[in-house]
Design an enzyme around this catalytic site. Structure first.
Site, PDB file in Angstrom:
ATOM      1  N   GLN A 144       0.820  -1.201   0.000  1.00  0.00           N
ATOM      2  CA  GLN A 144       0.000   0.000   0.000  1.00  0.00           C
ATOM      3  C   GLN A 144       0.857   1.256   0.000  1.00  0.00           C
ATOM      4  O   GLN A 144       0.318   2.358  -0.113  1.00  0.00           O
ATOM      5  CB  GLN A 144      -0.911   0.011   1.236  1.00  0.00           C
ATOM      6  CG  GLN A 144      -1.930  -1.096   1.266  1.00  0.00           C
ATOM      7  CD  GLN A 144      -2.670  -1.172   2.593  1.00  0.00           C
ATOM      8  OE1 GLN A 144      -2.693  -2.218   3.223  1.00  0.00           O
ATOM      9  NE2 GLN A 144      -3.273  -0.082   3.035  1.00  0.00           N
ATOM     10  N   THR A 196      -3.131  11.853  10.294  1.00  0.00           N
ATOM     11  CA  THR A 196      -2.767  12.729  11.405  1.00  0.00           C
ATOM     12  C   THR A 196      -1.301  13.152  11.323  1.00  0.00           C
ATOM     13  O   THR A 196      -0.913  14.139  11.945  1.00  0.00           O
ATOM     14  CB  THR A 196      -3.056  12.048  12.752  1.00  0.00           C
ATOM     15  OG1 THR A 196      -2.468  10.751  12.769  1.00  0.00           O
ATOM     16  CG2 THR A 196      -4.564  11.923  12.962  1.00  0.00           C
ATOM     17  N   GLU A 217     -12.781   3.401   5.542  1.00  0.00           N
ATOM     18  CA  GLU A 217     -12.732   2.988   6.944  1.00  0.00           C
ATOM     19  C   GLU A 217     -14.020   3.225   7.732  1.00  0.00           C
ATOM     20  O   GLU A 217     -14.395   2.382   8.561  1.00  0.00           O
ATOM     21  CB  GLU A 217     -11.562   3.695   7.637  1.00  0.00           C
ATOM     22  CG  GLU A 217     -10.217   3.223   7.151  1.00  0.00           C
ATOM     23  CD  GLU A 217      -9.082   4.061   7.708  1.00  0.00           C
ATOM     24  OE1 GLU A 217      -8.180   3.494   8.346  1.00  0.00           O
ATOM     25  OE2 GLU A 217      -9.107   5.297   7.514  1.00  0.00           O
ATOM     26  N   GLU A 261       0.671  -1.869   4.487  1.00  0.00           N
ATOM     27  CA  GLU A 261       1.192  -0.506   4.575  1.00  0.00           C
ATOM     28  C   GLU A 261       2.659  -0.516   4.971  1.00  0.00           C
ATOM     29  O   GLU A 261       3.476   0.187   4.404  1.00  0.00           O
ATOM     30  CB  GLU A 261       0.370   0.328   5.564  1.00  0.00           C
ATOM     31  CG  GLU A 261       0.810   1.775   5.607  1.00  0.00           C
ATOM     32  CD  GLU A 261      -0.117   2.674   6.408  1.00  0.00           C
ATOM     33  OE1 GLU A 261       0.295   3.807   6.724  1.00  0.00           O
ATOM     34  OE2 GLU A 261      -1.248   2.254   6.720  1.00  0.00           O
ATOM     35  N   ARG A 300      -4.709   7.727  17.120  1.00  0.00           N
ATOM     36  CA  ARG A 300      -6.035   7.814  16.493  1.00  0.00           C
ATOM     37  C   ARG A 300      -7.101   7.182  17.376  1.00  0.00           C
ATOM     38  O   ARG A 300      -8.263   7.595  17.333  1.00  0.00           O
ATOM     39  CB  ARG A 300      -6.026   7.175  15.101  1.00  0.00           C
ATOM     40  CG  ARG A 300      -7.328   7.419  14.345  1.00  0.00           C
ATOM     41  CD  ARG A 300      -7.264   6.939  12.904  1.00  0.00           C
ATOM     42  NE  ARG A 300      -6.752   7.917  11.987  1.00  0.00           N
ATOM     43  CZ  ARG A 300      -7.495   8.775  11.284  1.00  0.00           C
ATOM     44  NH1 ARG A 300      -8.806   8.792  11.445  1.00  0.00           N
ATOM     45  NH2 ARG A 300      -6.949   9.615  10.443  1.00  0.00           N
ATOM     46  N   PHE A 347      -7.493   2.059  11.799  1.00  0.00           N
ATOM     47  CA  PHE A 347      -6.220   2.574  12.329  1.00  0.00           C
ATOM     48  C   PHE A 347      -6.331   3.055  13.772  1.00  0.00           C
ATOM     49  O   PHE A 347      -5.913   4.146  14.109  1.00  0.00           O
ATOM     50  CB  PHE A 347      -5.750   3.719  11.423  1.00  0.00           C
ATOM     51  CG  PHE A 347      -4.265   3.954  11.445  1.00  0.00           C
ATOM     52  CD1 PHE A 347      -3.406   3.107  10.762  1.00  0.00           C
ATOM     53  CD2 PHE A 347      -3.726   5.015  12.133  1.00  0.00           C
ATOM     54  CE1 PHE A 347      -2.035   3.337  10.769  1.00  0.00           C
ATOM     55  CE2 PHE A 347      -2.356   5.258  12.157  1.00  0.00           C
ATOM     56  CZ  PHE A 347      -1.518   4.414  11.463  1.00  0.00           C
ATOM     57  N   PHE A 384      -5.986  -3.862   3.524  1.00  0.00           N
ATOM     58  CA  PHE A 384      -6.649  -3.501   4.795  1.00  0.00           C
ATOM     59  C   PHE A 384      -5.692  -2.900   5.814  1.00  0.00           C
ATOM     60  O   PHE A 384      -5.984  -2.888   7.003  1.00  0.00           O
ATOM     61  CB  PHE A 384      -7.358  -4.715   5.410  1.00  0.00           C
ATOM     62  CG  PHE A 384      -8.209  -5.487   4.449  1.00  0.00           C
ATOM     63  CD1 PHE A 384      -9.327  -4.923   3.877  1.00  0.00           C
ATOM     64  CD2 PHE A 384      -7.872  -6.790   4.088  1.00  0.00           C
ATOM     65  CE1 PHE A 384     -10.107  -5.632   2.976  1.00  0.00           C
ATOM     66  CE2 PHE A 384      -8.646  -7.502   3.195  1.00  0.00           C
ATOM     67  CZ  PHE A 384      -9.771  -6.916   2.634  1.00  0.00           C
ATOM     68  N   ARG A 403      -7.605  -1.363   8.918  1.00  0.00           N
ATOM     69  CA  ARG A 403      -8.769  -0.545   8.563  1.00  0.00           C
ATOM     70  C   ARG A 403      -9.384   0.148   9.797  1.00  0.00           C
ATOM     71  O   ARG A 403      -9.889  -0.499  10.693  1.00  0.00           O
ATOM     72  CB  ARG A 403      -9.804  -1.444   7.914  1.00  0.00           C
ATOM     73  CG  ARG A 403     -10.895  -0.743   7.163  1.00  0.00           C
ATOM     74  CD  ARG A 403     -11.769  -1.764   6.456  1.00  0.00           C
ATOM     75  NE  ARG A 403     -12.615  -1.171   5.452  1.00  0.00           N
ATOM     76  CZ  ARG A 403     -13.330  -1.879   4.571  1.00  0.00           C
ATOM     77  NH1 ARG A 403     -13.270  -3.199   4.585  1.00  0.00           N
ATOM     78  NH2 ARG A 403     -14.090  -1.273   3.674  1.00  0.00           N
TER      79      ARG A 403
END
Length: 775
Positions: A209, A454, A725, A244, A322, A356, A240, A354
């Site tokens: 990703q 963020t 998400e 990443e 988060r 996060f 998902f 998904r």
């Protein structure tokens, strides 16, 4: 030059268009990395994993490995020419191969490189490694009891006088909720395929990703500059969040082998090893103390969010941040203090998934809403409504951002009416009075989810658009396609911008050689960022074409207007292909690099204040369930959803994302249980023991509606909103409905307080607690 119009005026968007690869997915013709033709001499790598949770490595003997049939060589930390690290954080604490010590069961120690994958896999089992076991920390509570070593810096959000609010509150809700983790279970596992080039060059086909981060990591481990590394990706078979950062290691191993032996190299682990060696959704234990009044109005919240970070930092810092950003969900707290504890444990380093961290934050706050409702003998929906953010007041978040786009009241009111919630709840309560074994439950829960990275610098994107002499269009953007429909949405943006049919636009693979310095396709921002970047590139080319047409037809640029099929120049219509051919002959540039950065956002982590989110997406769901009080088994009988995606770019894709997000969230909260044994080995490392939802688990009545009246007040692409998400958290209504069914055993007088995942065993234990409470 033509005036740039607000992207809400785009004409061809907002239509139900099928996924560009849909037919290929169902016919098996979509090409993934493992489908690519391998050049002669391709090598295959396989990882050797630790069989201890925490231990010193005393000795390693690879003689049997090297002597196995087909083996070319063995890679260890000593074979890495650059830095032995693939951590996405500044801590550089995630080695490719363990050196001197292993910190979780399944940690890579070495890699075998062989002529075939089977030979490499078999040879990896022949290594002899001597360990000296060390004490190990399995989970959040163990880590806290051992002193709470952190893998990254914690965060605190605070607003108002929490101590005074709690002290003056007539009532208190104190407790803890354990929120389980989740494996990504992408259909296409981790895979990378590296092809060496001349000099330092290497091309890596990676299922990732975040191609630019893989580029950075490969360059780092090879000790070369970024421009020598090209990362290419056509599509992933699911991500998902699991691709990443977790693909970094696999790409690095393939690249090291490829350059060492100057041959192409592929690495693809088995599902069992993939699940043991890669990070998951963070499991949390949230301890809370909430003050409230007799009406159910919350006065103060104090909560600590302990998270199993694993052995390294990975993305635990931003994930736990988060979680705190969503400790409020849709509710206003007059006073609030939320603190994160990103804890070191001897388990695989947990990572993006998904939502996060947002789902864990929302799940915790819905728990104390439920506690308040049962303590007061009220419908939890009434408590939710009593605490919703206001529109013009009572609308400041714990991180001091004003919620200026609040539509949660309308979403909930419309869903409450359309789902016939009140009548169904009354009928369920009546049913439970007379049914001894089967009990029903129903719940309506909202979602407010902030959209943006963020980490502010990630809120940027690039795109490259070429228009060829025949009028066909070539599109590259920095996002990655993992099945979510990003490519088709961005292609719709480009087709709409030029007024051409969708088949005029060819979507090209994502490549760091075409669009540099890309952000991860994550944070639900793929369409927002890449759509706007592509639109910007189109506008540049259109400006040149309008100038050319105005000169060619001796007209004012103000009289030139884009219409479907081409350009209207005064009374003259010029077909797009004709206009492009003429522009080429007149030496007009027909290529542009677009760029976009999200406006308005800022965040100061040190003070816990800022405007980290560009806007919020809203939704609500109603779930109805039936439990068997003798076995704990249950069914999800009906689900109704109303979700806000702004002005949808593609309602067909968005509806699929809402449905899929809900079902995946339901799996996280009900069946997907991660279990480690007493030695620290993950035992749920295959589909035989790890239970994702099946097709038969989809609710038989599943009503999903998009809030068609919603338009994003911010100038996003087409005034749409993110959809990846936010729907995931709609599944919390399933947990709350199960809780109501359990609580019915004690006449709804005791809060059920079910930890997640709410497996049949936990339902049965909850029923037994209710029987004891009932007396």
């Amino acid at each position: 030059m033509n005036k740039r119009v607000d992207p809400i005026n785009l004409a061809v968007l907002h239509t139900r268009t099928r996924h560009d690869s849909g037919p290929k997915h169902v016919t098996g013709t979509a090409e993934y990395i493992d489908d690519m033709a391998e050049p002669a001499g391709t090598m295959h790598a396989y990882l050797g994993l630790s069989t201890r949770a925490h231990a010193e490595i005393l000795a390693m003997d690879f003689s049997a490995v090297r002597g196995a049939p087909g083996v070319i060589g063995v890679l260890t930390a000593d074979d890495i020419p650059g830095e032995n690290d693939v951590s996405p954080s500044h801590k550089h604490d995630e080695p490719i191969f363990a050196e001197g010590r292993v910190q979780f069961w399944g940690q890579p120690i070495f890699a075998v490189v062989a002529e075939t994958r089977d030979a490499a896999r078999r040879a990896a089992q022949l290594a002899k490694i001597e360990y000296r076991d060390l004490d190990w920390l399995p989970d959040v509570r163990a880590a806290q009891q051992a002193g709470g070593k952190l893998v990254t810096e914690p965060l605190k959000l605070e607003r108002g006088d929490v101590a005074a609010g709690l002290a003056s509150a007539p009532r208190r809700a104190k407790g803890a909720i354990t929120i389980g983790g989740q494996d990504h279970f992408y259909l296409e596992g981790q895979i990378a395929y590296a092809v060496p080039g001349e000099d330092e060059d290497v091309t890596v086909y990676a299922s990732t990703q975040h191609p630019s981060e893989v580029q950075l990591m490969v360059a780092q481990v090879l000790g070369i500059r970024h421009n020598a590394v090209t990362i290419t990706l056509r599509r992933m078979g699911g991500g998902f969040g699991g691709k990443e950062t977790q693909g970094n290691l696999f790409a690095a191993v393939a690249a090291i082998a490829a350059k060492k032996w100057n041959r192409a190299c592929k690495i693809r682990p088995d599902r069992d090893d993939d699940m043991q060696a890669t990070g998951k959704r963070h499991d949390f234990v949230v301890d809370y103390d909430v003050g409230y009044d007799e009406t159910g109005k919350i006065l103060a919240v104090d909560a600590v969010y302990g998270a199993r970070g694993g052995f390294s930092s990975d993305l635990t810092g931003p994930v736990t941040d988060r979680a705190l950003f969503h400790c409020d969900n849709a509710y206003w707290y007059p006073a609030v203090r939320a603190r994160s504890e990103p804890l070191y444990t001897n388990t695989v380093s947990n990572t993006a998934f998904r939502g996060f961290g947002g789902p864990q934050g929302i799940m915790a706050c819905e728990r104390w809403i439920e506690d308040i409702a049962y303590a007061l003998g009220k419908d939890p929906l009434d408590i939710r409504k009593a605490n919703f953010y206001g529109v013009h007041e009572n609308n400041v978040t714990p991180y001091h951002q004003t919620v200026g786009d609040n539509i949660v009241h309308r979403i909930v009111d419309e869903l409450e009416a359309s789902s016939d919630y009140q009548a169904r709840r009354d009928a369920i309560i009546a049913f439970n009075r007379t049914s001894r074994v089967l009990k029903k439950g129903i719940s309506l829960t909202p979602v407010k989810f902030g959209i943006s990275f963020t980490a502010t610098w990630y809120n940027q994107a690039g795109a490259l658009v070429h228009v060829y002499k025949d009028g066909s269009i070539h599109l590259n953007h920095g996002g990655t396609e993992m099945g979510q429909g990003l490519n088709i949405k961005v292609a719709q943006v480009v087709a709409d911008a030029f007024g051409v049919n969708l088949d005029t636009v060819k979507i090209m693979p994502t490549s760091t050689g075409k669009v540099p310095n890309t952000s991860a396709t994550a944070a639900s921002s793929g369409s927002d960022l890449n759509g706007m970047a592509a639109w910007d590139a189109c506008e540049q080319i259109k400006s040149r074409l309008i100038a050319h047409a105005a000169q060619l037809y001796q007209s004012d640029e103000a009289d030139c207007h884009w219409v479907q099929g081409g350009l209207q120049v005064g009374r003259e219509f010029v077909a797009f292909a004709e206009l492009v051919a003429s522009a080429y002959l007149n030496r007009i540039q027909l290529s542009a690099a677009g760029f976009y950065k999200t406006p308005k956002i800022h965040w100061d982590r040190a003070t816990g204040k800022g405007h980290p989110f560009y806007y919020f997406a809203y939704g609500a769901s109603v779930s109805e369930v039936t439990i068997d009080t003798l076995t704990g088994e249950y069914t999800v009988d009906r689900v109704d959803i109303l979700h806000d995606v702004g002005k949808s770019l593609n309602p067909a894709i968005d509806q699929g994302q809402i449905e899929g997000g809900f079902v995946q969230g339901m799996g996280w909260l009900t069946t997907e249980e991660l279990v480690w044994d007493a030695k620290g080995q993950l035992r749920t490392h295959a589909p035989s023991t790890y239970k994702i939802p099946l097709a038969s688990d989809v609710p038989p009545v599943f009503n999903v509606q998009i809030a068609e009246w919603s338009v994003n007040p911010e100038p996003t692409i087409g005034r749409s909103k993110a959809v990846g998400e936010p729907p995931f958290m709609l599944a919390i209504s399933v947990v709350e409905a199960l809780g109501m069914a359990v609580a019915s055993v004690a006449e709804y007088r005791v809060a059920p307080q079910l930890d997640t995942p709410v497996t049949p065993e936990r339902v049965l234990m909850g029923v037994e607690r209710m029987k004891e409470a009932r007396g």
